[in-house]
Write an enzyme that holds these catalytic residues in place. Structure first.
Site, PDB file in Angstrom:
ATOM      1  N   HIS A 175       0.824  -1.208   0.000  1.00  0.00           N
ATOM      2  CA  HIS A 175       0.000   0.000   0.000  1.00  0.00           C
ATOM      3  C   HIS A 175       0.859   1.259   0.000  1.00  0.00           C
ATOM      4  CE1 HIS A 175      -2.732  -2.834   2.523  1.00  0.00           C
ATOM      5  NE2 HIS A 175      -2.898  -3.048   1.240  1.00  0.00           N
ATOM      6  N   HIS A 193      -9.560 -14.461   5.572  1.00  0.00           N
ATOM      7  CA  HIS A 193      -8.900 -13.854   4.412  1.00  0.00           C
ATOM      8  C   HIS A 193      -9.089 -14.748   3.204  1.00  0.00           C
ATOM      9  CE1 HIS A 193      -5.738 -12.392   1.694  1.00  0.00           C
ATOM     10  NE2 HIS A 193      -5.814 -11.251   2.367  1.00  0.00           N
TER      11      HIS A 193
END
Length: 423
Positions: free
Chosen positions: A104, A170
């Site tokens: 990110h 996840h």
């Protein structure tokens, strides 16, 4: 009447009783309210590890990995206790908080203050990981997959490495938390890409709620072992992002304990359905199509081949990734994307490849109707999905396709559950 979170609100629709198989949600309890006490209890009774204050005794340096702005980890509750324990027996220990940004963008100071509080941001040394900054990284050899294991130098060189995080289902790593603080958290760009390769994403073991045999998890665990992640503090949070349970101690065993607890609360058995209605839990998780793919995997797990997944998500920020969008939009079909992606070798993984690979996998098998009135319909259609503004409209369209007797399963929050088909 069913209700699916949408942005900061919700959408409702009526499903005829004779069509509805059920509404399936997690059984996660709400927080008792005393979050700090839950963390303190976990630190007082670590799993298969000496207490953190004992591990810190005699150490000159420590690095604490913390999640970045994209993860709702309640660091304001956890971090002060970690810092206090580290200094309890070693008041002069040199501590660095390392922000695990993974792939990110960098976390801003304002985001750090929101996450950690002004006092910690002002008083502590905080370093934001940059996966592309070669000078801050060091090569530790090869992962089991063959990719280069390149990690942040601060974590490699410290005497004591600790991580905080939270555990949730996840969609390809099985669960978040634990070893994920290291890979992808503080890994180099090329290490993340090698771990997220098409071969591993394709594996039937790389699925929500599964660690055993999962090649992505295996690489992540190896990285955590190689850099000697000595202690973790992981929490499970409720829908309001408040702590309901905390786990501390050994990087693998404490994480496993948290995953087992979460699976007991979040595993749902759903009969195979012609139509599955699901969502991404509303804001902030349904802001773009990229993130909405996670909720779609819950629909994929419950929907029959050829069935329809109705995905309710605002997607007010659009597609969520240019390469993600362009790859899907420029392809003749999802099958073409899938076939091309499978040809990409481990060391040539592209950014966002895992996301469009999973979306293509879903679309090869099921039709997807994205329900949104905040996103440009042409964008959605370019990515080989249908787009309607209201849930009622999507349901009518799905019944027209599958007939008046079609069976419907409803999973209001697809990212908070582990879906297994009911035998």
């Amino acid at each position: 009447m069913i209700r699916i979170p949408y942005g900061r609100t919700a959408m409702e629709a009526r499903v005829p009783e004779n069509n509805l198989l059920g509404v399936y949600s997690s059984r996660l309890p709400e927080s008792s309210g005393n979050e700090a006490e839950l963390v303190r209890e976990a630190l007082d009774h670590p799993i298969d590890s000496p207490p953190l204050e004992e591990l810190a005794k005699g150490k000159k340096s420590a690095v604490v990995i913390t999640s970045d702005h994209t993860r709702p980890v309640p660091s304001r509750v956890i971090m002060p206790q970690i810092l206090e324990r580290l200094r309890r027996n070693s008041p002069d220990i040199d501590i660095t908080i390392l922000v695990a940004t993974g792939f990110h963008r960098g976390t801003t100071r304002a985001e750090l203050v929101e996450k950690l509080g002004e006092e910690i941001v002002a008083a502590e040394r905080i370093v934001v990981h940059d996966s592309g900054d070669a000078a801050s990284l060091v090569n530790l050899g090869k992962l089991p997959s063959g990719g280069d294991l390149i990690l942040n130098k601060l974590a490699v060189e410290t005497e004591l490495l600790v991580a905080e995080g939270f555990i949730e289902p996840h969609f390809f790593a099985g669960f978040s938390g634990g070893r994920k603080s290291v890979l992808p958290g503080i890994a180099a760009r090329e290490t993340v890409l090698a771990n997220h390769c098409s071969e591993f994403i394709q594996s039937p073991y790389a699925r929500t709620g599964n660690l055993d045999g999962n090649p992505i998890h295996r690489d992540m665990l190896f990285a955590a072992e190689r850099v000697n992640l000595a202690f973790i503090v992981n929490v499970v949070i409720d829908h309001d992002k408040r702590i309901v349970r905390a786990f501390a101690g050994d990087r693998e065993k404490a994480h496993r304990a948290g995953c087992e607890f979460l699976e007991q609360q979040c595993r749902i058995e759903v009969p195979e359905a012609d139509i599955v209605i699901t969502g991404n839990g509303g804001y902030p998780l349904d802001q773009n199509i990229y993130q909405a793919v996670k909720g779609m995997t819950a629909g994929e797990a419950a929907c029959r081949p050829g069935g329809t997944i109705i995905m309710v998500a605002s997607c007010s920020d659009g597609h969520g990734g240019e390469s993600f969008f362009r790859t899907m939009a420029d392809a003749a079909s999802p099958a073409a994307v899938w076939e091309e992606t499978l040809k990409v070798p481990r060391n040539r993984t592209k950014p966002d490849q895992w996301e469009y690979q999973i979306l293509a996998r879903i679309l090869r098998r099921n039709r997807v109707i994205l329900v949104t009135h905040d996103c440009v319909p042409e964008m959605v259609r370019a990515m080989h999905m249908e787009c309607v503004p209201l849930l009622d409209s999507a349901l009518r369209r799905a019944f027209e396709r599958h007939g008046a007797q079609a069976k419907v399963a409803v999973i209001p929050d697809g990212v908070s559950v582990i879906v297994r088909k009911k035998s």
